[in-house]
Design a protein around this motif. Sequence first.
Motif, PDB file in Angstrom:
ATOM      1  N   VAL A 133       0.842  -1.207   0.000  1.00 24.80           N
ATOM      2  CA  VAL A 133       0.000   0.000   0.000  1.00 24.80           C
ATOM      3  C   VAL A 133       0.872   1.250   0.000  1.00 24.80           C
ATOM      4  CG1 VAL A 133      -1.704   1.325   1.312  1.00 24.80           C
ATOM      5  CG2 VAL A 133      -1.936  -1.155   1.115  1.00 24.80           C
ATOM      6  N   LEU A 193      -7.431  -2.183   1.647  1.00 23.73           N
ATOM      7  CA  LEU A 193      -6.545  -1.018   1.563  1.00 23.73           C
ATOM      8  C   LEU A 193      -5.775  -1.003   0.245  1.00 23.73           C
ATOM      9  CD1 LEU A 193      -5.102  -0.856   5.196  1.00 23.73           C
ATOM     10  CD2 LEU A 193      -6.701   0.742   4.138  1.00 23.73           C
ATOM     11  N   GLN A 194      -5.337  -2.178  -0.203  1.00 31.91           N
ATOM     12  CA  GLN A 194      -4.610  -2.248  -1.465  1.00 31.91           C
ATOM     13  C   GLN A 194      -5.518  -1.919  -2.653  1.00 31.91           C
ATOM     14  OE1 GLN A 194      -2.896  -6.272  -0.842  1.00 31.91           O
ATOM     15  NE2 GLN A 194      -0.947  -5.329  -1.288  1.00 31.91           N
ATOM     16  N   GLN A 197      -6.162   1.748  -3.483  1.00 34.08           N
ATOM     17  CA  GLN A 197      -5.096   2.520  -4.110  1.00 34.08           C
ATOM     18  C   GLN A 197      -4.985   2.272  -5.614  1.00 34.08           C
ATOM     19  OE1 GLN A 197      -3.627   4.744  -2.174  1.00 34.08           O
ATOM     20  NE2 GLN A 197      -4.818   3.942  -0.456  1.00 34.08           N
TER      21      GLN A 197
END
Length: 246
Positions: A133, A193-194, A197
């Motif tokens: 991340v 979360l990844q 992005q």
Amino acid sequence: MDAKEIAFEKDRGTREETVNTFVQGIKDCLPTLFGYISIGLAFGIVGAASNLNFIEVTLLSWVVYAGSSQFIICALIAAGTPMLSIVLTTFIVNLRHLLLSLTLAPYFTKYSLWKNIGIGALLTDESFGIASVKAMQEKRLGDRWMNGLNLTAYIGWSLSCMAGSLFGRWIADAEALGLDFALVAMFIALLVLQLQQIPAGKLRGYILLILLTGVLMAVLSQFMAGHTAVLISTVIAASVGTVIIK
């Protein structure tokens, strides 16, 4: 170079120094510590139930430092498995760390061999997720930040395993407390979360690769051990993804 370019370069250097700090690595690790603590406690309890003493649990957390492998080791010890089989099984289960290290290696090519060994030795699934991340956000990773992240996770995990071993005699069933689900929940959070992005235009492709990995794992696990199916599925999906991106 005019005044604006000089100011820009100075500001960029300041931002890099802020990002690449040991303290920032500690801060970025803190949200995942709850997962480390719960799983570490669960392992300590399982270790105690497997007749491992405090020293043995501590050494496993220090030397092996891999949650899934440590649980497998306890199960194999309880089943009376020969030591060679335990070592080989642990080696195969942890082979995925080779893939994780290869993914992050390009960010650390400017550092010495010994620094890279230190970073790679303490890399885990969770710290890889956080670093991935960070790399997508900042387009770079620093050794000081990575050491802060890794050491915080390592110390938190070790202390949790040790505490679990001490209190394990009074807890008969860790699953009744939901501790066994904490690792899964932490992985889901890191995945979200990844995905956040990734640009919207590429998100569909990544989701398809995740689905491909899942299908391959489901099929291959019918013919081989689960951990081997995970490795092969990951390599195939990563290869497909590389071809698509190029």
